[in-house]
Design an enzyme around this catalytic site. Sequence first.
Site, PDB file in Angstrom:
ATOM      1  N   LYS A 176       0.798  -1.131  -0.104  1.00 49.38           N
ATOM      2  CA  LYS A 176       0.120   0.017  -0.139  1.00 49.38           C
ATOM      3  C   LYS A 176       0.701   1.345  -0.098  1.00 49.38           C
ATOM      4  O   LYS A 176       0.463   2.137  -0.651  1.00 49.38           O
ATOM      5  CB  LYS A 176      -0.839  -0.024   1.425  1.00 49.38           C
ATOM      6  CG  LYS A 176      -2.079  -1.188   0.958  1.00 49.38           C
ATOM      7  CD  LYS A 176      -2.673  -1.268   2.406  1.00 49.38           C
ATOM      8  CE  LYS A 176      -3.723  -2.539   2.409  1.00 49.38           C
ATOM      9  NZ  LYS A 176      -4.461  -2.796   3.657  1.00 49.38           N
ATOM     10  N   GLN A 212      -4.343  -1.562   9.945  1.00 46.80           N
ATOM     11  CA  GLN A 212      -4.037  -2.926   9.234  1.00 46.80           C
ATOM     12  C   GLN A 212      -4.893  -3.851  10.188  1.00 46.80           C
ATOM     13  O   GLN A 212      -4.389  -3.838  11.328  1.00 46.80           O
ATOM     14  CB  GLN A 212      -2.909  -3.292   8.729  1.00 46.80           C
ATOM     15  CG  GLN A 212      -2.651  -4.471   7.994  1.00 46.80           C
ATOM     16  CD  GLN A 212      -3.183  -4.467   6.622  1.00 46.80           C
ATOM     17  OE1 GLN A 212      -3.378  -3.316   5.912  1.00 46.80           O
ATOM     18  NE2 GLN A 212      -3.814  -5.418   6.345  1.00 46.80           N
ATOM     19  N   ASP A 246     -10.781   2.937   4.472  1.00 44.07           N
ATOM     20  CA  ASP A 246     -11.052   1.485   4.399  1.00 44.07           C
ATOM     21  C   ASP A 246     -12.626   1.193   4.430  1.00 44.07           C
ATOM     22  O   ASP A 246     -12.954   0.146   3.941  1.00 44.07           O
ATOM     23  CB  ASP A 246     -10.110   0.705   5.646  1.00 44.07           C
ATOM     24  CG  ASP A 246      -9.257  -0.263   5.274  1.00 44.07           C
ATOM     25  OD1 ASP A 246      -9.153  -0.525   4.302  1.00 44.07           O
ATOM     26  OD2 ASP A 246      -8.448  -0.224   6.463  1.00 44.07           O
TER      27      ASP A 246
HETATM   28  N1  GUN Z   1      -6.824  -6.818   6.247  1.00 43.34           N
HETATM   29  C1  GUN Z   1      -7.296  -7.551   5.432  1.00 43.34           C
HETATM   30  N2  GUN Z   1      -7.779  -6.721   4.546  1.00 43.34           N
HETATM   31  C2  GUN Z   1      -7.658  -5.570   4.928  1.00 43.34           C
HETATM   32  C3  GUN Z   1      -8.044  -4.216   4.478  1.00 43.34           C
HETATM   33  O1  GUN Z   1      -8.499  -4.299   3.258  1.00 43.34           O
HETATM   34  N3  GUN Z   1      -7.878  -3.053   5.365  1.00 43.34           N
HETATM   35  C4  GUN Z   1      -7.237  -3.341   6.373  1.00 43.34           C
HETATM   36  N4  GUN Z   1      -7.110  -2.178   7.056  1.00 43.34           N
HETATM   37  N5  GUN Z   1      -6.920  -4.496   6.922  1.00 43.34           N
HETATM   38  C5  GUN Z   1      -7.063  -5.544   6.147  1.00 43.34           C
END
Ligand code: GUN
Length: 287
Positions: free
Chosen positions: A52, A96, A119
Amino acid sequence: MAEIIDGKAIAEKVREDARIRADELKRKGIIPCLAVILAGEDPASLSYVTGKEKALAEAGMESRDLRLSESVSEAELLSLISTLNADPKVHGILVQLPLPRHIDSDRIITAIDPAKDVDGFHPVSVGNLVLGKKGFIPCTPNGVVFLLKEMKIKTSGAHAVILGRSSIVGKPLANLLIQKGINATVTICHTGTPDFSIYTRQADILIAAAGSPGLVKGNMIKPGAAVIDVGVNRVADAAKKSGFRLRGDVDFESACETAGWITPVPGGVGPMTIAMLMLNVVEAASK
Ligand code: GUN
């Protein structure tokens, strides 16, 4: 044989679009910035977060990497989020998941300012999605719908079957697919569904987000269906330097024989998640 959906190539186009929009904001003196919080050292999470941050840099955006120890307290995390909420230079906040077990994830996510919830996990964002109102849409479900549109796969009147009821994929995706304009009829199967293949065989669009490698075999798929594989499972592979390879929830070989379209793993949905995040960050910065 199924047509393979090139998520990587489609994601590149979306990221280019995000880069152009970020450039426009920069000309007005706004540098889109995402704060990325990672608590602990789970290798998969670390790899996602790095991906990311790399994508943000490539799109000319900023990231604040906030790496915290596995033993961080809930109070420390809440205090960090409060600081980031108040910082006008930070447009988005991403925590995350999963968080260490001693931390109440719902409490942490709810502390994020909904205007910075790129998110789309905050209850306000979830509510807006369910109500069909504007708001941040979770990146993976948004990426899945983008792929379907891009491939001109008919959703209106189609029966979409989702395997998995997570808050990150299954539930938001079901809500997106039933929206006016998309118009699919949705079935969600989960661990409480006795025989999910009864449903998958009726699916015009089958989305596997169960977190179980190779769960869906070719004989569980309706001939000609669009199969979208959200699974990213690490399976042992001695031939790889890392000791593992990624495998989806769909048994790719047999599924290719029956499906009309299929997303590979890696290179399908994964790159789209990152691309949609870039768009959400630009959106947050432009508000
Ligand atoms: N863990 C698995 N997928 C995601 C996501 O799309 N965003 C976040 N913050 N954590 C995750």
